[in-house]
Design a protein around this motif. Structure first.
Motif, PDB file in Angstrom:
ATOM      1  N   LEU A   1      11.284  39.292   1.671  1.00 24.89           N
ATOM      2  CA  LEU A   1      12.479  40.207   0.446  1.00 24.89           C
ATOM      3  C   LEU A   1      11.576  41.599   1.213  1.00 24.89           C
ATOM      4  O   LEU A   1      12.707  42.421   0.856  1.00 24.89           O
ATOM      5  N   GLU A   2      10.178  41.844   0.506  1.00 23.52           N
ATOM      6  CA  GLU A   2       9.330  43.083   0.694  1.00 23.52           C
ATOM      7  C   GLU A   2      10.072  43.730   1.819  1.00 23.52           C
ATOM      8  O   GLU A   2       9.737  45.352   1.772  1.00 23.52           O
ATOM      9  N   ARG A   3      10.481  43.510   2.839  1.00 20.89           N
ATOM     10  CA  ARG A   3      10.669  44.032   4.039  1.00 20.89           C
ATOM     11  C   ARG A   3      11.538  44.231   4.523  1.00 20.89           C
ATOM     12  O   ARG A   3      12.647  45.215   4.412  1.00 20.89           O
ATOM     13  N   LEU A   4      12.325  43.167   3.588  1.00 19.49           N
ATOM     14  CA  LEU A   4      14.066  43.081   4.122  1.00 19.49           C
ATOM     15  C   LEU A   4      15.174  44.201   3.029  1.00 19.49           C
ATOM     16  O   LEU A   4      16.001  44.855   3.446  1.00 19.49           O
ATOM     17  N   LEU A   5      14.402  44.121   1.727  1.00 18.60           N
ATOM     18  CA  LEU A   5      15.406  44.629   0.508  1.00 18.60           C
ATOM     19  C   LEU A   5      15.481  46.396   1.453  1.00 18.60           C
ATOM     20  O   LEU A   5      16.119  46.836   1.045  1.00 18.60           O
ATOM     21  N   PRO A   6      14.100  47.147   1.435  1.00 14.10           N
ATOM     22  CA  PRO A   6      14.507  48.214   1.424  1.00 14.10           C
ATOM     23  C   PRO A   6      14.842  48.824   2.823  1.00 14.10           C
ATOM     24  O   PRO A   6      16.009  49.953   2.725  1.00 14.10           O
ATOM     25  N   LEU A   7      14.567  47.974   3.869  1.00 12.41           N
ATOM     26  CA  LEU A   7      15.040  47.801   4.817  1.00 12.41           C
ATOM     27  C   LEU A   7      17.202  47.950   4.803  1.00 12.41           C
ATOM     28  O   LEU A   7      17.767  48.928   5.562  1.00 12.41           O
ATOM     29  N   LEU A   8      17.260  47.268   4.019  1.00  8.51           N
ATOM     30  CA  LEU A   8      19.001  47.084   4.084  1.00  8.51           C
ATOM     31  C   LEU A   8      19.297  48.226   3.326  1.00  8.51           C
ATOM     32  O   LEU A   8      20.255  48.590   3.695  1.00  8.51           O
ATOM     33  N   ASP A   9      18.466  49.023   1.952  1.00  9.35           N
ATOM     34  CA  ASP A   9      19.735  50.074   1.381  1.00  9.35           C
ATOM     35  C   ASP A   9      19.725  51.309   2.794  1.00  9.35           C
ATOM     36  O   ASP A   9      20.523  51.922   2.516  1.00  9.35           O
TER      37      ASP A   9
ATOM     38  N   ARG B   1      23.379  49.172   3.214  1.00 10.19           N
ATOM     39  CA  ARG B   1      23.872  47.788   2.722  1.00 10.19           C
ATOM     40  C   ARG B   1      23.458  47.541   1.394  1.00 10.19           C
ATOM     41  O   ARG B   1      22.231  46.450   1.692  1.00 10.19           O
ATOM     42  N   SER B   2      23.548  48.310   0.603  1.00  9.34           N
ATOM     43  CA  SER B   2      23.030  47.795  -0.488  1.00  9.34           C
ATOM     44  C   SER B   2      23.728  47.376  -1.334  1.00  9.34           C
ATOM     45  O   SER B   2      22.311  47.020  -2.309  1.00  9.34           O
ATOM     46  N   ALA B   3      24.958  47.218  -0.996  1.00 11.68           N
ATOM     47  CA  ALA B   3      25.107  45.702  -2.610  1.00 11.68           C
ATOM     48  C   ALA B   3      25.014  44.909  -2.087  1.00 11.68           C
ATOM     49  O   ALA B   3      24.735  43.994  -2.289  1.00 11.68           O
ATOM     50  N   GLU B   4      24.313  44.318  -0.457  1.00 15.10           N
ATOM     51  CA  GLU B   4      23.681  42.634   0.176  1.00 15.10           C
ATOM     52  C   GLU B   4      22.859  42.573  -0.460  1.00 15.10           C
ATOM     53  O   GLU B   4      22.352  41.701  -0.896  1.00 15.10           O
ATOM     54  N   ALA B   5      22.274  44.338  -0.398  1.00 14.47           N
ATOM     55  CA  ALA B   5      20.241  44.147  -0.934  1.00 14.47           C
ATOM     56  C   ALA B   5      20.911  44.067  -2.701  1.00 14.47           C
ATOM     57  O   ALA B   5      19.561  42.737  -3.261  1.00 14.47           O
ATOM     58  N   ASP B   6      21.036  43.876  -3.442  1.00 10.37           N
ATOM     59  CA  ASP B   6      21.241  43.521  -4.262  1.00 10.37           C
ATOM     60  C   ASP B   6      21.909  42.538  -4.733  1.00 10.37           C
ATOM     61  O   ASP B   6      20.948  41.601  -5.773  1.00 10.37           O
TER      62      ASP B   6
END
Length: 301
Positions: free
Chosen positions: A224-232, A236-241
């Motif tokens: 998650l610590e890699r995936l969430l900022p990468l999605l932003d 793809r911020s909605a997907e990250a949220d």
């Protein structure tokens, strides 16, 4: 642990060599006499003298390794000269151990240090000083002894960070063939693709790593610590949220169930592990399709 192992070590599998080592170290701290020794022949015989010499040599090697490990943990950074010296020491240890994990365990017990953690951190420190070939050699050498999936996963990351894309991808693909469901192979594969500028593929691999992490909080956090900022970064911020909210709800469910068990509840409360997804909402798998056209009915409630 980008690809470097975390400073608290991996320690994910109870059945792993490192898990067993820690249990034995803890036992010794509590006063146990658990200690590796060669069988001792009759006093005065030639085999006894050879065994004693080997034991003395092992004690000296263990002391130097303990000092090297503490030196690195002091700042998590080595000078170039220190890195060169520790590389030579790691190779000396490899010669001593051969391919016998029991000998490595004996050194860990003697030094009272997590030697495997030190060995896994060292290649990244070598690469930081431009000693990339030495770092790659060390990973390959120790993969023949222990933690092969971690050393070879790190090897792929080091290659990618050195700009050697084709070699990095080839190493990752080899790893994936050997360990197709290992979450850290997938996560480090994401690190490889992120390092060479292939963010969409990196996001896909991080998500697959999360899916295979199961209940392991350390591994889930690593994904998650890699995936969430990468999605932003990918817009793809909605997907990250949505992913972050789902993980928070999952953690809440785990806490509620744990509290109920601790209180001795005969029946555990029902807690939805993931947020309810509407049929027309984007599918949480990240495909871009609507949920009803993708994964509906394939995931547990």
């Amino acid at each position: 642990m980008g690809g470097a192992p975390g400073k608290d070590g991996l320690g994910k599998l109870v059945a792993s060599e490192r898990g067993k080592n820690e249990e034995r170290r803890a036992a010794r701290r509590e006063g146990s006499n658990v200690r590796w020794q060669d069988p001792t022949p009759e006093l005065g015989s030639f085999p006894y003298e050879e065994s004693r010499t080997m034991t003395e040599a092992q004690a000296g090697l263990s002391a130097r390794i303990a000092e090297a490990s503490r030196q690195y943990r002091a700042d998590y950074e080595l000078s170039l000269e220190q890195a060169k010296a520790q590389y030579a020491l790691a190779l000396e240890l490899r010669d001593h151990v051969g391919t016998d994990p029991a000998r490595l365990e004996a050194i860990e017990l003697e030094s009272a240090e997590d030697v495997v953690w030190w060995l896994m951190a060292l290649p990244f420190e070598l690469a930081r000083h431009g000693m990339v070939d030495e770092a790659l050699h060390l990973c390959a050498q120790w993969a023949d002894v222990t933690e092969a999936e971690n050393f070879l996963g790190d090897r792929a990351v080091i290659l990618a960070e050195a700009g050697r894309r084709e070699e990095a991808i080839a190493q990752f693909q080899d790893n994936l063939i050997r360990w197709p469901t290992n979450p850290w192979i997938l996560i480090k594969g994401g690190d490889v693709h992120a390092s060479v500028g292939e963010q969409s593929m990196a996001a896909t691999l991080y998500r697959h790593g999360l899916e295979h992490a199961g209940a392991d909080r350390y591994t889930r956090s690593g994904a998650l610590e890699r995936l969430l900022p990468l999605l932003d970064e990918l817009g793809r911020s909605a997907e990250a949220d949505a992913l972050e909210a789902a993980e928070e709800q999952r953690e809440t469910a785990i806490r509620v169930i744990a509290q109920a068990e601790a209180a001795g509840a005969e029946e555990l409360p029902f807690v939805r592990v993931t947020p309810k997804i509407g049929r027309n909402d984007p599918c949480p798998c990240g495909s871009g399709k609507k949920y009803k056209k993708c994964c509906i009915g394939t995931e547990p409630v």
